[in-house]
Design an enzyme around this catalytic site. Structure first.
Site, short mmCIF file in Angstrom:
data_model
loop_
_atom_site.label_atom_id
_atom_site.label_comp_id
_atom_site.label_asym_id
_atom_site.label_seq_id
_atom_site.Cartn_x
_atom_site.Cartn_y
_atom_site.Cartn_z
N TYR A 234 0.95 -1.06 -0.11
CA TYR A 234 -0.08 -0.23 0.14
C TYR A 234 1.05 1.20 -0.02
O TYR A 234 0.88 2.15 -0.86
CB TYR A 234 -0.74 -0.15 1.19
CG TYR A 234 -1.87 1.04 1.27
CD1 TYR A 234 -3.11 1.07 0.46
CD2 TYR A 234 -1.77 2.26 1.96
CE1 TYR A 234 -4.11 2.30 0.52
CE2 TYR A 234 -2.69 3.21 1.98
CZ TYR A 234 -3.82 3.12 1.07
OH TYR A 234 -4.70 4.21 1.15
N LYS B 206 1.17 4.00 -3.14
CA LYS B 206 0.53 5.19 -2.96
C LYS B 206 1.61 6.43 -3.14
O LYS B 206 1.52 7.46 -3.69
CB LYS B 206 -0.33 5.40 -1.48
CG LYS B 206 -1.38 4.76 -1.34
CD LYS B 206 -2.31 5.43 -2.37
CE LYS B 206 -3.75 4.86 -2.29
NZ LYS B 206 -4.81 5.42 -3.15
#
Length: 296
Positions: free
Chosen positions: A155, A159
């Site tokens: 993640y 991102k």
């Protein structure tokens, strides 16, 4: 509100990951401003239910954002049915947690592909229309773009990559009068975040964050702030607003996180053994069960 006062009235907006959570809230908020909304996501029936709630014209497309050929076809259909979009929100995202060494390579890769490659595919599909409308592309990022956390490597990596992609794209298309914004958001009340709290280790890690950083914000509140930034074509929006201050100290965050992790992870592991979570949230479950790269 008059059409002159509301720049979104009558415009077409595209939202990925629109079946639930923040994407659904964004679609509702955009429609409340008078925009026609193209709803893109993996769950056709759920997308249709969202569309039924909207006060303006909307269409739904079941699509995998990493399928570039299908995304291009959807972009052409959006133009035909709703007109060329003036707003595109790259919101679709997945998350998984747990130790990187034990992670399922396919799940880890899928998170990166959706969050980063899917955002690029979204931009690629709709940039011709945004050039035409002098529109605005909003990349939904995260506090994870600024300060990485243990147990969330896919993640955080995706991102951070999405943030860099948006910065690069902004510089590339500025002369074409296309705006590119980055939404830095913290914990938002979605299925994904509720699933984080269902896993003991991730819940404990969140619990060790400073009190302001642990607060969970309702999806409609976050969506309202993001749509306000869309209306003003902001280069960045922070929800909550104090996240802006983390930009000033981002260079110091990795060593601080490492120091705290060195102290806390062994204690947490003794109580709750670290295990991979798989994809988090109902959206993750839907993604895992849906066929990919196929025409629907």
């Amino acid at each position: 509100m008059t059409a002159q006062a509301n720049p979104l009235r009558g415009r077409t907006a595209v939202v990925t990951g629109a079946a639930r959570g923040l994407g659904e809230a964004l679609a509702v908020c955009l429609a409340d401003r008078g925009a026609k909304v193209a709803l893109l996501g993996r769950e056709e029936e759920t997308l249709a239910r969202v569309g039924e709630r909207l006060p303006t014209e909307s269409w739904c497309w079941e699509v995998d954002v990493t399928d570039e050929a299908r995304m291009a076809r959807v972009a052409a259909e959006v133009r035909d049915r709703l007109g060329p979009p003036s707003v595109v929100v790259a919101n679709a995202g997945l998350a998984e947690g747990g130790p990187f060494a034990q992670s399922d390579p396919a799940v880890w890769r899928r998170v990166v592909e959706v969050n980063l490659v899917g955002s690029a595919a979204t931009a690629r599909a709709h940039l011709p229309a945004l050039f035409e409308t002098c529109g605005y592309f909003l990349q939904v990022a995260s506090l994870a773009s600024i300060g990485a956390a243990p147990m969330m490597s896919a993640y955080c990596a995706s991102k951070a990559g999405a943030e860099s992609f948006a910065h690069s794209l902004r510089a590339e298309v500025a002369h074409r009068r296309v705006g590119v914004g980055i939404a830095y958001i913290n914990w938002t009340d979605t299925d994904m975040i509720r699933d984080v709290d269902a896993h003991a280790v991730l819940r404990e890690l969140r619990g060790h964050m400073p009190a302001p950083a642990r607060k969970v914000y309702p999806a409609p509140y976050v969506a309202e702030r993001l749509v306000r930034a869309v209306e003003r074509r902001r280069p960045a929006v922070y929800v909550p607003s104090w996240l802006r201050a983390t930009q000033l100290v981002r260079a110091a965050m990795p060593p601080v996180v490492t120091l705290l992790s060195r102290r806390e992870l062994p204690r947490l592991a003794a109580v709750h053994p670290f295990e991979p979570t798989g994809l988090l949230g109902a959206g993750g479950l839907a993604d895992a069960s849906a066929p990919r790269g196929t025409e629907r």
